[in-house]
Structure formats: structure tokens, C-alpha cells
Design a protein around this motif. Structure first.
Motif, PDB file in Angstrom:
ATOM      1  N   SER A 221     -36.952 -24.837  -4.134  1.00  0.00           N
ATOM      2  CA  SER A 221     -36.784 -24.902  -2.681  1.00  0.00           C
ATOM      3  C   SER A 221     -35.495 -24.231  -2.238  1.00  0.00           C
ATOM      4  O   SER A 221     -35.464 -23.514  -1.225  1.00  0.00           O
ATOM      5  N   SER A 222     -34.428 -24.443  -2.999  1.00  0.00           N
ATOM      6  CA  SER A 222     -33.142 -23.823  -2.661  1.00  0.00           C
ATOM      7  C   SER A 222     -33.228 -22.306  -2.772  1.00  0.00           C
ATOM      8  O   SER A 222     -32.740 -21.578  -1.896  1.00  0.00           O
ATOM      9  N   VAL A 223     -33.846 -21.825  -3.849  1.00  0.00           N
ATOM     10  CA  VAL A 223     -33.987 -20.379  -4.039  1.00  0.00           C
ATOM     11  C   VAL A 223     -34.843 -19.768  -2.946  1.00  0.00           C
ATOM     12  O   VAL A 223     -34.512 -18.726  -2.369  1.00  0.00           O
ATOM     13  N   TYR A 224     -35.940 -20.432  -2.610  1.00  0.00           N
ATOM     14  CA  TYR A 224     -36.884 -19.861  -1.656  1.00  0.00           C
ATOM     15  C   TYR A 224     -36.387 -19.890  -0.219  1.00  0.00           C
ATOM     16  O   TYR A 224     -37.001 -19.288   0.674  1.00  0.00           O
TER      17      TYR A 224
ATOM     18  N   SER B 210     -33.640 -18.505   0.440  1.00  0.00           N
ATOM     19  CA  SER B 210     -32.819 -17.295   0.500  1.00  0.00           C
ATOM     20  C   SER B 210     -33.658 -16.081   0.868  1.00  0.00           C
ATOM     21  O   SER B 210     -34.892 -16.128   0.891  1.00  0.00           O
ATOM     22  N   THR B 211     -33.010 -14.996   1.138  1.00  0.00           N
ATOM     23  CA  THR B 211     -33.662 -13.766   1.577  1.00  0.00           C
ATOM     24  C   THR B 211     -34.683 -13.259   0.558  1.00  0.00           C
ATOM     25  O   THR B 211     -34.403 -13.197  -0.638  1.00  0.00           O
ATOM     26  N   GLY B 212     -35.857 -12.893   1.055  1.00  0.00           N
ATOM     27  CA  GLY B 212     -36.871 -12.262   0.217  1.00  0.00           C
ATOM     28  C   GLY B 212     -37.910 -13.202  -0.355  1.00  0.00           C
ATOM     29  O   GLY B 212     -38.895 -12.752  -0.932  1.00  0.00           O
ATOM     30  N   TYR B 213     -37.722 -14.499  -0.216  1.00  0.00           N
ATOM     31  CA  TYR B 213     -38.630 -15.471  -0.814  1.00  0.00           C
ATOM     32  C   TYR B 213     -39.431 -16.270   0.229  1.00  0.00           C
ATOM     33  O   TYR B 213     -39.937 -17.347  -0.069  1.00  0.00           O
ATOM     34  N   SER B 214     -39.553 -15.757   1.433  1.00  0.00           N
ATOM     35  CA  SER B 214     -40.188 -16.539   2.500  1.00  0.00           C
ATOM     36  C   SER B 214     -41.634 -16.908   2.171  1.00  0.00           C
ATOM     37  O   SER B 214     -42.071 -18.038   2.428  1.00  0.00           O
ATOM     38  N   ALA B 215     -42.383 -15.981   1.598  1.00  0.00           N
ATOM     39  CA  ALA B 215     -43.774 -16.277   1.234  1.00  0.00           C
ATOM     40  C   ALA B 215     -43.822 -17.360   0.157  1.00  0.00           C
ATOM     41  O   ALA B 215     -44.720 -18.217   0.159  1.00  0.00           O
ATOM     42  N   SER B 216     -42.866 -17.337  -0.761  1.00  0.00           N
ATOM     43  CA  SER B 216     -42.815 -18.350  -1.817  1.00  0.00           C
ATOM     44  C   SER B 216     -42.540 -19.732  -1.245  1.00  0.00           C
ATOM     45  O   SER B 216     -43.091 -20.730  -1.717  1.00  0.00           O
ATOM     46  N   ALA B 217     -41.692 -19.798  -0.226  1.00  0.00           N
ATOM     47  CA  ALA B 217     -41.394 -21.075   0.408  1.00  0.00           C
ATOM     48  C   ALA B 217     -42.658 -21.675   1.018  1.00  0.00           C
ATOM     49  O   ALA B 217     -42.924 -22.879   0.889  1.00  0.00           O
ATOM     50  N   THR B 218     -43.454 -20.835   1.655  1.00  0.00           N
ATOM     51  CA  THR B 218     -44.707 -21.292   2.251  1.00  0.00           C
ATOM     52  C   THR B 218     -45.674 -21.781   1.182  1.00  0.00           C
ATOM     53  O   THR B 218     -46.271 -22.855   1.293  1.00  0.00           O
ATOM     54  N   ASN B 219     -45.814 -21.001   0.110  1.00  0.00           N
ATOM     55  CA  ASN B 219     -46.743 -21.364  -0.968  1.00  0.00           C
ATOM     56  C   ASN B 219     -46.314 -22.639  -1.685  1.00  0.00           C
ATOM     57  O   ASN B 219     -47.155 -23.463  -2.054  1.00  0.00           O
ATOM     58  N   LEU B 220     -45.000 -22.802  -1.880  1.00  0.00           N
ATOM     59  CA  LEU B 220     -44.499 -23.994  -2.567  1.00  0.00           C
ATOM     60  C   LEU B 220     -44.824 -25.255  -1.766  1.00  0.00           C
ATOM     61  O   LEU B 220     -45.099 -26.311  -2.350  1.00  0.00           O
ATOM     62  N   GLY B 221     -44.815 -25.140  -0.445  1.00  0.00           N
ATOM     63  CA  GLY B 221     -45.117 -26.283   0.395  1.00  0.00           C
ATOM     64  C   GLY B 221     -46.570 -26.723   0.344  1.00  0.00           C
ATOM     65  O   GLY B 221     -46.916 -27.795   0.843  1.00  0.00           O
ATOM     66  N   GLN B 222     -47.417 -25.911  -0.295  1.00  0.00           N
ATOM     67  CA  GLN B 222     -48.844 -26.205  -0.351  1.00  0.00           C
ATOM     68  C   GLN B 222     -49.331 -26.587  -1.743  1.00  0.00           C
ATOM     69  O   GLN B 222     -50.533 -26.722  -1.966  1.00  0.00           O
ATOM     70  N   ILE B 223     -48.405 -26.760  -2.676  1.00  0.00           N
ATOM     71  CA  ILE B 223     -48.779 -27.050  -4.064  1.00  0.00           C
ATOM     72  C   ILE B 223     -47.809 -28.079  -4.623  1.00  0.00           C
ATOM     73  O   ILE B 223     -46.708 -28.269  -4.100  1.00  0.00           O
ATOM     74  N   SER B 224     -48.199 -28.750  -5.680  1.00  0.00           N
ATOM     75  CA  SER B 224     -47.317 -29.697  -6.371  1.00  0.00           C
ATOM     76  C   SER B 224     -47.686 -29.685  -7.846  1.00  0.00           C
ATOM     77  O   SER B 224     -48.725 -29.139  -8.246  1.00  0.00           O
ATOM     78  N   PHE B 225     -46.857 -30.310  -8.667  1.00  0.00           N
ATOM     79  CA  PHE B 225     -47.197 -30.389 -10.087  1.00  0.00           C
ATOM     80  C   PHE B 225     -48.483 -31.186 -10.296  1.00  0.00           C
ATOM     81  O   PHE B 225     -49.254 -30.911 -11.207  1.00  0.00           O
ATOM     82  N   ALA B 226     -48.718 -32.160  -9.433  1.00  0.00           N
ATOM     83  CA  ALA B 226     -49.913 -32.990  -9.568  1.00  0.00           C
ATOM     84  C   ALA B 226     -51.195 -32.203  -9.311  1.00  0.00           C
ATOM     85  O   ALA B 226     -52.252 -32.533  -9.848  1.00  0.00           O
TER      86      ALA B 226
END
Length: 283
Positions: free
Chosen positions: A228-231, A233-249
Motif C-alpha cells: 500500500s505504501s509503495v502503490y 507513490s508515482t507510477g503505481y496508481s493502477a496497482s493501488a486500485t487492483n490491490l484494493g480488490q484482492i486479498s490473500f484470502a
């Protein structure tokens, strides 16, 4: 899926004996006034973050086995983008393992005539390879092939826009401590998967030329808070969105547990990050 832990045969008896021996050692160390960590930790020299010490007969993923001191890392899929000669990309066999320059520590740039460089938050990945069948002794002279997606979630050789690149792929040989370190970028998060890296273990550099020679295939997981901290930052906006839609479970690889695959990560976006994981195999 998990290995059945209800077998009460020879393996269970041996494990019970190992537990008793370990308890006796702890008692002796306490009486002597010395610390128990150095004796009971996963052996061989390095106590890298990510080491799993366990005397349990169960593990977190299919294909895992255990000894009285440490566990074999789960076998996982190489996925559709391995670049190890096991499939094709753009109509031809994709195998970076045969390219000149593939044995390297810094994998951010492309090689063998390709000139692209993957942008992103700097990350070093240190892996320590140990033998679970020999009290977790360090395994020197082995080779590990590491690959992962870029900050946009794309894989070189395969994904649209980067088919002419081969960055974020590299091979290294383990040193006398069973260790190697790659310099790379923090991987992105694409739709449907938690952030991860892939790797294959080979007996030696000489055999690290194609997937048919590999000993083990697995994946590295990363703590959600760091991602979350990395995403942010600049250049990771799509990753931030995708991370919010998935979990380890809900991840199709890590949903059965990440105990043996979760890297310990330190650092910051400004200074870069360092990840460490001890990888156990039955050598």
C-alpha cells in the motif's frame, strides 16, 4: 491445499522424538544461562528474515513437507509468463535462460540487444537457500531464476507493449552462505493476484538453461501494508486500485497460507526497500 496432518505413522513418531529432544535442549540452555535462539534457529549460518522453524507435520500449501527444524517451501505454478523455455511468446519459444547476460544481480534493464529499463521503487531481494533434509544447512553453488511483473503489472516478453523487452528476469548462483541478492523494483499488482515474484531453483548455473532441469518452483509474497505504501507513490496508481480488490484470502495461489513465502521487508519509498526470505528445499 494443505498436506494431511492426521497420519500417525513413522513420520509422526520421529517428529515427536524431535520435539522432545528440542525441549530438553531448551531446558539445558536455560539452566546454563545461555540464549536458545542461536541453537534452535534454522541452521547453516544465516538467520535471514523469512526462515520458518517448525516441528509441525502440516504446512501452508500443496507439495510442502517438513522436518523437525524447517519446512520445504510450497510448490507453486510458474504462471503463463515464465520465459524459461516451457511455453511460447509471439509464436516462438520464450527462454531468457539461454541469453547472454542473464546471470546478473541487477535485473532492472533488458539484455541481449534489448535496451528498456523497468521504472519503479527500488527493491533488493535476498534469498537464502537451505536444505531441509540436512538441518537447514546452507546450499551453495545452486542457481535461482527470479522473474516478476513491472509496476504496470506487465511481464516482459509476453505483455502488450513490452514483448520486445526481457527486463525483471535474472539468474544468480548462491554463495557459500546459500545466499544471493537481486536488485530490482517493487512489483506491481495486476487484477486478480496479490503482489508477488516467481522463482525457480536449479542444481547449478550449468543446469539453469530450461525449465526441464528445475528442482523447485515457488512464489514470494509481500506484506500488504508495504504494498500500500509503495502503490501510493508515482507510477503505481493502477496497482493501488487492483490491490484494493484482492486479498490473500481470495488470491488463487496464496489463499492457503503465506507463512513460508512471506518476505520480511524493510525500508521506505524514498530510500528503497529490502526483502528477505529463506527458501527451504529437499536437496
Amino acid at each position: 491445499m494443505h498436506i494431511d496432518d492426521h497420519d500417525r505413522g513413522l513420520a509422526h513418531d520421529l517428529e515427536t522424538l524431535a520435539k522432545s529432544a528440542q525441549q530438553r535442549r531448551r531446558a539445558l540452555l536455560w539452566l546454563a544461562g545461555t540464549g536458545a535462539v542461536s541453537l534452535l534457529g534454522c541452521g547453516g549460518g544465516s538467520a535471514s528474515a523469512g526462515t520458518s522453524s517448525s516441528s509441525s507435520s502440516s504446512s501452508s500449501s500443496s507439495g510442502s513437507t517438513t522436518t523437525s527444524t524447517c519446512s520445504v517451501i510450497p510448490e507453486e505454478t510458474a504462471g503463463p509468463y515464465p520465459g524459461d523455455g516451457s511455453n511460447t511468446a509471439n509464436g516462438s519459444i520464450a527462454n531468457v535462460l539461454t541469453l547472454s547476460g542473464i546471470v546478473r544481480s541487477d535485473i532492472r534493464g533488458s539484455i541481449a540487444g534489448a535496451s528498456g529499463t523497468a521504472a519503479g521503487v527500488p527493491l533488493t531481494v535476498t534469498l537464502t537457500l537451505v536444505d531441509t533434509g540436512s538441518s537447514c544447512a546452507d546450499l551453495s553453488g545452486y542457481a535461482i531464476y527470479l522473474w516478476h511483473c513491472d509496476r504496470d503489472g506487465k511481464y516482459s516478453l509476453y505483455s502488450s507493449g513490452v514483448t520486445d523487452q526481457n527486463y525483471l528476469r535474472g539468474v544468480q548462483e548462491t554463495d557459500s552462505n546459500g545466499q544471493l541478492t537481486f536488485t530490482t523494483i517493487f512489483p506491481g499488482c495486476y487484477s486478480g493476484r496479490m503482489p508477488h515474484m516467481h522463482f525457480e531453483v536449479y542444481r547449478s548455473l550449468a543446469t539453469a538453461t530450461g525449465s526441464t532441469n528445475k528442482l523447485k518452483t515457488s512464489q514470494i509474497a509481500f506484506p500488504t501494508d508495504v504494498c500500500s505504501s509503495v502503490y501510493a507513490s508515482t507510477g503505481y496508481s493502477a496497482s493501488a486500485t487492483n490491490l484494493g480488490q484482492i486479498s490473500f484470502a481470495t488470491d488463487n495461489v496464496f489463499s492457503d497460507g503465506t507463512t513460508l513465502q512471506m518476505a520480511t521487508v524493510t525500508g521506505s519509498v524514498a530510500a528503497g526497500y529490502a526483502a528477505a526470505l529463506t527458501v527451504g528445499i529437499a536437496a
